[in-house]
Design a protein around this motif. Structure first.
Motif, short mmCIF file in Angstrom:
data_model
loop_
_atom_site.label_atom_id
_atom_site.label_comp_id
_atom_site.label_asym_id
_atom_site.label_seq_id
_atom_site.Cartn_x
_atom_site.Cartn_y
_atom_site.Cartn_z
N VAL A 59 22.73 -17.86 1.88
CA VAL A 59 22.55 -18.84 2.96
C VAL A 59 23.17 -20.18 2.57
O VAL A 59 24.06 -20.70 3.25
CB VAL A 59 21.05 -19.01 3.29
N LYS A 98 13.01 -25.88 7.85
CA LYS A 98 14.27 -25.16 7.98
C LYS A 98 15.24 -25.82 8.95
O LYS A 98 16.42 -25.47 9.01
CB LYS A 98 14.01 -23.71 8.38
N GLN A 99 14.74 -26.79 9.72
CA GLN A 99 15.63 -27.42 10.70
C GLN A 99 16.41 -28.62 10.12
O GLN A 99 17.23 -29.20 10.79
CB GLN A 99 14.86 -27.81 11.97
N ARG A 129 25.45 -21.84 10.45
CA ARG A 129 24.02 -22.15 10.32
C ARG A 129 23.58 -23.10 11.42
O ARG A 129 22.50 -22.94 12.01
CB ARG A 129 23.74 -22.82 8.96
N TYR A 162 23.65 -21.13 14.92
CA TYR A 162 22.72 -20.03 15.22
C TYR A 162 21.31 -20.19 14.65
O TYR A 162 20.43 -19.43 15.00
CB TYR A 162 23.29 -18.71 14.68
N GLN A 163 21.09 -21.13 13.75
CA GLN A 163 19.79 -21.11 13.08
C GLN A 163 18.89 -22.31 13.36
O GLN A 163 18.03 -22.65 12.56
CB GLN A 163 19.99 -20.92 11.57
#
Lengths: 206, 206
Positions: free
Chosen positions: B60, B80-81, B131, B134-135
């Motif tokens: 990642v 995670k953001q 990343r 999409y994440q």
């Protein structure tokens, strides 16, 4: 320090055990190795481990050696009747690098230092006496550091060797080549004047 | 340098390949290891070789890792953001050591530097864009060095990320804590005045 990998942490800790290498330098070295080819890093690790596993010490002079007797002691072109007494194998290398000495060595493995608990029995002195006694040594050159411990060691050795017909000398002390006279300590300067040499000697050494 | 042992010469040459370590330091390290227990030196060599053999990079964030996804990316307590973009894994460690950042990282693996022949294609930029795309990344913090190359990289990345609804920030520049005002360069000082903070903010940071 926080590492995101136990492998790296481990390698850094191993490097940081070396003298003069702290955690930050260790990390720098590890990150450098990380960028190298795997085969190259394996070779590095192997060379170190093999060196320690296979190294031997010369039976005669206690220098490091790849065989039972080191290449210096077993050389036929060396003057076997002159033995230079040094503290450590590093001193052997230093003198060898000058390419001026053609005798043999004797590595004491330290120096007499009561403060550090090092007495004559911990050093390779017995084998030196035996060499002088049985192997036709004509001159022993004391090449130890000019410190109190060094002088003590020279004094002790000269007493031990007194009974044998051997000439004992020490390496010359004086102002280093390229050294500034005004910055030399008084002791060195005073000795270098009282031990002055004829000019022919100086020119010859140049 | 003349070595009386090929094993030692080999080990010294391997050490001397490391950055900042010359032949003399290498010799000092080797002679130190020579005095250690064999098992300990084997452990040293093994730790280094194993580190290189088994190390992996996180799928990642490209940080070093012992598994497919590093411990930071797989942690459940991390935000995670928020993604902090850094040049190298060393920067990840530096930020982790502050224990102030609770987001994720993205290691570029370098910085755009045409002089050194490093363009955007050699860096982990494509995966960063993915990343963000999409994440559900909400903020990208640019934590690269304040150099021309760093600024170029920030500019390039910000253009790449412009099309996505993501907030882009950079780490604060200013006078370092403990730094003397009079020795700061004009650029830093000028910026630190124009980007001044309310006092509450300062007290809170202390």
């Amino acid at each position: 320090m926080i590492f995101s990998s136990a492998l790296i942490e481990n390698a850094v800790n191993e490097f940081a055990k070396l003298p003069g290498i702290g955690k930050k330098t260790a990390l720098r070295l590890v990150l450098h190795l990380l960028k190298q080819e795997t085969a190259q890093v394996e070779q590095f690790g192997e060379a170190i481990a093999r060196m320690r596993q296979q190294i031997r010490f010369c039976n005669v002079c206690h220098n490091v050696s790849d065989a039972e007797v080191c290449s210096i002691c077993s050389s036929h072109s060396r003057q076997k009747q002159v033995v230079c007494v040094v503290e450590s194998i590093r001193d052997v290398m230093a003198i060898e690098n000058t390419q001026q000495f053609n005798g043999l060595y004797h590595v004491l493995g330290g120096i007499i230092s009561p403060i550090d608990g090092i007495g004559p029995d911990q050093l390779n002195i017995h084998s030196l006496v035996e060499r002088v006694q049985y192997q036709g040594v004509e001159e022993v050159i004391m090449a130890v550091s000019p410190t109190i411990e060094g002088d003590t060691t020279i004094y002790y050795l000269s007493k031990k060797l007194k009974e044998f017909p051997v000439k004992i000398t020490t390496i010359a002390r004086g102002i280093a080549f390229g050294g500034e006279l005004e910055y030399a300590d008084e002791m060195t300067l005073a000795r270098s004047i009282s031990n002055r040499l004829p000019l022919e000697n100086y020119v010859q050494n140049k």
